[in-house]
Design a protein around this motif. Sequence first.
Motif, short mmCIF file in Angstrom:
data_model
loop_
_atom_site.label_atom_id
_atom_site.label_comp_id
_atom_site.label_asym_id
_atom_site.label_seq_id
_atom_site.Cartn_x
_atom_site.Cartn_y
_atom_site.Cartn_z
N TYR A 136 0.87 -1.19 0.00
CA TYR A 136 0.00 0.00 0.00
C TYR A 136 0.90 1.23 0.00
O TYR A 136 1.89 1.29 0.74
CB TYR A 136 -0.88 0.01 1.25
N SER A 137 0.56 2.23 -0.82
CA SER A 137 1.18 3.55 -0.72
C SER A 137 0.06 4.58 -0.66
O SER A 137 -0.92 4.50 -1.41
CB SER A 137 2.13 3.82 -1.90
N GLY A 138 0.21 5.53 0.25
CA GLY A 138 -0.83 6.54 0.46
C GLY A 138 -0.64 7.19 1.81
O GLY A 138 0.40 7.01 2.47
N THR A 139 -1.62 7.93 2.26
CA THR A 139 -1.53 8.54 3.58
C THR A 139 -1.86 7.50 4.64
O THR A 139 -2.62 6.55 4.39
CB THR A 139 -2.51 9.72 3.72
N PRO A 140 -1.31 7.64 5.84
CA PRO A 140 -1.67 6.70 6.91
C PRO A 140 -3.14 6.80 7.28
O PRO A 140 -3.76 5.79 7.66
CB PRO A 140 -0.75 7.11 8.06
#
Length: 407
Positions: free
Chosen positions: A174-178
């Motif tokens: 996953y890549s993105g904001t926490p």
Amino acid sequence: MTAHYDARETRDQAAREADLFSRLPEVLRAAMAAPAYAERLRGIDPAAVTSRAALAVLPVLRKSELPALHKATAPFGGFVATPAGSFARLFTSPGPIFEPEGRQTDPWRGARALFAAGFRPDDIVLNTFSYHLTPGGFIFDASARALGCAVIPAGPGNAEQQFELIEAYRPVGYSGTPDFLKILLDAAASSGRDVSSIKRALVSGAAFPPSLQAEIKARGIDAYQAFGTADLGLIAFETEAREGMVVNEDLILEIVRPGTGDPVASGDVGEIVVTSLDPHHPWIRLALGDLTAALPGPSKCGRTNMRIKGWMGRADQTTKVKGMFIRPEQIAEIGKRHSALGRLRLVVTRQGETDAMTLKAETAAASQALHEEIASSLRAVTKLGGAVELVRPGMLPNDGKVIADER
């Protein structure tokens, strides 16, 4: 499976510095082909800028200046010599600030950050950063594909459709904001959807406090943080050592006293200034407005580049006192006038219905004469009167704060 992205990450730091500064003069020449840099760097001999001391003499370019500069000279403020059509993609961020993406492989330098977070070739990555006009989605998309991963260009929102993709493709990363990762996990748990394939994450763009880190870890996801900007891409990233962030390769990162271009003492908190070695779109001493501090020694993970503590707040502490703007560079000017001073902090408060300010100054040579001289400088520089308090060295917090507005 190797522990590092490439051998450059573990080379001797002196060799890295020699490599960076041997390449810098050519990058400066490329920068000065653009009119805005030619003006800012007028009189500079690129061949002479081969050390950190020489670089520190060059003027900083503050990111806060870019919106006005980009409006005045579209699209890149005169800081890019090549035409906009020579880039692969063209973006905008609020301001507006216009950002181009280069045509080279991994233009945002993010592959090694993903590798440090455990991503590997042939992994499937769910990328939830936005793909709409801003660079965020493409920064992580291009970085993952440079590493050899397959990318699901999900963007943020629309959890139900994302669950369908996750259950079909079974992404491991996953890549993105926490924040959005937690939203996805909570929504999946409440609706009975299976997102258990996601085992690792590279998060950025929002705070990732220890409480949220613990929650994500408890759900079986090993999450790492990265620090980057829409201008530069990935600047620093967390590794398995979990001790600060390692600065990315091909960047020269300085930490300067807010409001100046002067490097801070080792370990002191200051503003991040970055010089990038991309001759097609160089940044020369771009001051980001973010605070950090350097950590001593190399990382236990074996990477030898400079380490920083991560994001520690904003450097832009400009405030208004009695209708007058007070800026960090004014406090720095007072420090330059008195060599006996160390850290300075202007504390702004209210006394009754009136603004009041006190300049706290570290010194080992306190005297009534010095007190009076500093009070005079405070009035001369800020055009306002204020109290002066002399304190022993080490008494003021090492947090990069030059102006503390406590009203």
